[in-house]
Design a protein around this motif. Structure first.
Motif, PDB file in Angstrom:
ATOM      1  N   VAL A  86     153.953 -18.375  71.254  1.00  0.00           N
ATOM      2  CA  VAL A  86     154.079 -17.073  70.600  1.00  0.00           C
ATOM      3  C   VAL A  86     152.727 -16.499  70.204  1.00  0.00           C
ATOM      4  O   VAL A  86     152.434 -15.321  70.425  1.00  0.00           O
ATOM      5  CB  VAL A  86     155.006 -17.176  69.372  1.00  0.00           C
ATOM      6  CG1 VAL A  86     154.990 -15.874  68.574  1.00  0.00           C
ATOM      7  CG2 VAL A  86     156.429 -17.519  69.802  1.00  0.00           C
TER       8      VAL A  86
ATOM      9  N   GLU B 227     162.922 -19.530  74.445  1.00  0.00           N
ATOM     10  CA  GLU B 227     163.034 -20.357  73.251  1.00  0.00           C
ATOM     11  C   GLU B 227     163.325 -21.813  73.606  1.00  0.00           C
ATOM     12  O   GLU B 227     163.778 -22.126  74.708  1.00  0.00           O
ATOM     13  CB  GLU B 227     164.147 -19.826  72.345  1.00  0.00           C
ATOM     14  CG  GLU B 227     163.870 -18.439  71.808  1.00  0.00           C
ATOM     15  CD  GLU B 227     164.928 -17.958  70.840  1.00  0.00           C
ATOM     16  OE1 GLU B 227     164.568 -17.526  69.746  1.00  0.00           O
ATOM     17  OE2 GLU B 227     166.121 -18.011  71.182  1.00  0.00           O
TER      18      GLU B 227
ATOM     19  N   TYR C 244     159.302 -11.701  69.339  1.00  0.00           N
ATOM     20  CA  TYR C 244     158.472 -11.854  68.142  1.00  0.00           C
ATOM     21  C   TYR C 244     157.565 -10.634  68.030  1.00  0.00           C
ATOM     22  O   TYR C 244     156.812 -10.321  68.960  1.00  0.00           O
ATOM     23  CB  TYR C 244     157.643 -13.124  68.224  1.00  0.00           C
ATOM     24  CG  TYR C 244     158.459 -14.390  68.135  1.00  0.00           C
ATOM     25  CD1 TYR C 244     158.579 -15.088  66.931  1.00  0.00           C
ATOM     26  CD2 TYR C 244     159.126 -14.886  69.250  1.00  0.00           C
ATOM     27  CE1 TYR C 244     159.342 -16.245  66.848  1.00  0.00           C
ATOM     28  CE2 TYR C 244     159.887 -16.043  69.181  1.00  0.00           C
ATOM     29  CZ  TYR C 244     159.981 -16.713  67.965  1.00  0.00           C
ATOM     30  OH  TYR C 244     160.749 -17.861  67.890  1.00  0.00           O
TER      31      TYR C 244
ATOM     32  N   THR D 226     154.598  -8.444  65.925  1.00  0.00           N
ATOM     33  CA  THR D 226     153.470  -8.609  65.006  1.00  0.00           C
ATOM     34  C   THR D 226     152.667  -7.319  64.935  1.00  0.00           C
ATOM     35  O   THR D 226     152.225  -6.798  65.963  1.00  0.00           O
ATOM     36  CB  THR D 226     152.551  -9.754  65.455  1.00  0.00           C
ATOM     37  OG1 THR D 226     153.328 -10.927  65.710  1.00  0.00           O
ATOM     38  CG2 THR D 226     151.515 -10.072  64.384  1.00  0.00           C
TER      39      THR D 226
ATOM     40  N   ASP E 137     152.960 -17.380  61.266  1.00  0.00           N
ATOM     41  CA  ASP E 137     154.309 -16.897  61.555  1.00  0.00           C
ATOM     42  C   ASP E 137     154.922 -16.019  60.464  1.00  0.00           C
ATOM     43  O   ASP E 137     155.859 -15.271  60.746  1.00  0.00           O
ATOM     44  CB  ASP E 137     155.235 -18.091  61.814  1.00  0.00           C
ATOM     45  CG  ASP E 137     154.954 -18.747  63.154  1.00  0.00           C
ATOM     46  OD1 ASP E 137     154.309 -18.104  63.990  1.00  0.00           O
ATOM     47  OD2 ASP E 137     155.380 -19.901  63.355  1.00  0.00           O
TER      48      ASP E 137
ATOM     49  N   ARG F 223     155.245 -12.266  61.277  1.00  0.00           N
ATOM     50  CA  ARG F 223     156.035 -11.838  62.433  1.00  0.00           C
ATOM     51  C   ARG F 223     157.499 -11.633  62.050  1.00  0.00           C
ATOM     52  O   ARG F 223     158.014 -12.259  61.139  1.00  0.00           O
ATOM     53  CB  ARG F 223     155.990 -12.886  63.548  1.00  0.00           C
ATOM     54  CG  ARG F 223     154.653 -13.484  63.840  1.00  0.00           C
ATOM     55  CD  ARG F 223     154.712 -14.403  65.050  1.00  0.00           C
ATOM     56  NE  ARG F 223     153.596 -15.335  65.049  1.00  0.00           N
ATOM     57  CZ  ARG F 223     152.345 -15.024  65.360  1.00  0.00           C
ATOM     58  NH1 ARG F 223     152.064 -13.785  65.707  1.00  0.00           N
ATOM     59  NH2 ARG F 223     151.381 -15.936  65.340  1.00  0.00           N
TER      60      ARG F 223
ATOM     61  N   CYS G  68     161.287 -11.910  63.993  1.00  0.00           N
ATOM     62  CA  CYS G  68     161.857 -12.589  65.151  1.00  0.00           C
ATOM     63  C   CYS G  68     163.300 -12.166  65.375  1.00  0.00           C
ATOM     64  O   CYS G  68     164.081 -12.056  64.425  1.00  0.00           O
ATOM     65  CB  CYS G  68     161.800 -14.110  64.956  1.00  0.00           C
ATOM     66  SG  CYS G  68     162.627 -15.045  66.269  1.00  0.00           S
TER      67      CYS G  68
ATOM     68  N   SER H  44     166.342 -13.595  67.761  1.00  0.00           N
ATOM     69  CA  SER H  44     166.582 -14.809  68.538  1.00  0.00           C
ATOM     70  C   SER H  44     167.893 -14.736  69.316  1.00  0.00           C
ATOM     71  O   SER H  44     168.723 -13.851  69.106  1.00  0.00           O
ATOM     72  CB  SER H  44     166.606 -16.015  67.591  1.00  0.00           C
ATOM     73  OG  SER H  44     166.711 -17.222  68.311  1.00  0.00           O
TER      74      SER H  44
END
Length: 264
Positions: free
Chosen positions: A159, A180, A193, A195, A204, A207, A209, A211
């Motif tokens: 990531v 993943e 992800y 940012t 992290d 960020r 996420c 999923s």
């Protein structure tokens, strides 16, 4: 190889749940152990998860699919030169190779968003789900009027490699679409992800996420809508991560009513 046939759902309070989830519940038993069909199903799922980690990544196929969507692509590699290096040295997967860093720096511009498609721990997930997610996302980005950097396709990547890529390209925000870690019921799960102000060394908590993006999990249309919402709010608030909560549910309902999210 097809999965062994699953036996009829066990009677009792778990029977209805077995029809709603792929989780291993109400498996039954044979003596003091599981039925043989469930032992075989578990072995197959474990093999599929291992295959997803080790299956070769084919960036040229990803590039062809994305070019078909009308976007420019750039192929890069991490500092990990092999899958063995990638698995043994996670830090190498977070860094661009010197050649790749130079190639991205040569394309530096004033971009709002950089998309990075990375193999991660499941190239299977990327091959099956990355292009459909990008196809669902592009109309949202168009409505937001964002300038998109060439889509980066990264091999042996983790990531945090997206931070270096976004910084090198001069992007205000980076979204990493990555395979993943495979589970025993989902070897094909894609993660996204996000940012803001990416730069090398970020961690992290900076960020957001999303999923489990896949046909058997979070569908492409809904995932794209949620990701576009986070992108919009991230720019409005100049942040991502723990300070930006996903409150897209109300917008998601309104978007569905307005026809922004296709059914099915």
């Amino acid at each position: 190889m097809s999965a062994p046939e699953k036996p009829p759902a066990a009677p009792g309070r778990f029977a209805d749940l077995t029809r709603l989830t792929p989780a291993r519940i109400a498996l039954g038993r044979s003596g003091a152990s599981l039925p043989m069909c469930e032992v075989l199903r578990f072995g197959l799922a474990h093999a599929q998860a291992r295959d997803a980690v080790h299956a070769p990544f084919r960036p040229d196929e990803i590039a062809a699919a994305l070019v078909g969507l009308g976007v420019e692509t750039l192929e890069v590699e991490s500092a990990a030169r092999s899958r063995e290096d990638y698995l043994r040295r996670p830090d190498w997967g977070r860094s661009l190779s010197p050649e790749s860093l130079a190639a991205l720096a040569a394309r530096q511009g004033r971009f709002d968003l950089a998309l990075v498609v990375a193999d991660g721990l499941s190239s299977t997930a990327v091959h099956q789900n990355a292009a459909p997610l990008v196809a669902a996302l592009l109309p949202h980005l168009g409505r937001q009027g964002l300038t998109l950097a060439p889509v980066v396709i990264a091999s042996q990547a983790r990531v945090a490699l997206g931070d270096a890529a976004g910084q090198a390209l001069g992007a205000r925000m980076v979204a990493v679409l990555i395979g993943e870690r495979p589970g025993l019921s989902s070897p094909d799960s894609l993660g996204a992800y996000l940012t803001f102000a990416p730069r090398t060394g970020m961690t992290d908590e900076a960020r957001n996420c999303i999923s489990n993006i896949r046909p058997g999990g979070l569908g492409f249309a809904e995932a794209a809508f949620r990701l576009a919402w986070l992108i919009d709010q991230g720019f409005r608030r100049s942040l991502t991560g723990v300070g930006l909560k996903d409150e897209s549910d109300a917008a998601l309902e309104a978007g569905g009513a307005a026809g922004l999210i296709p059914e099915g």
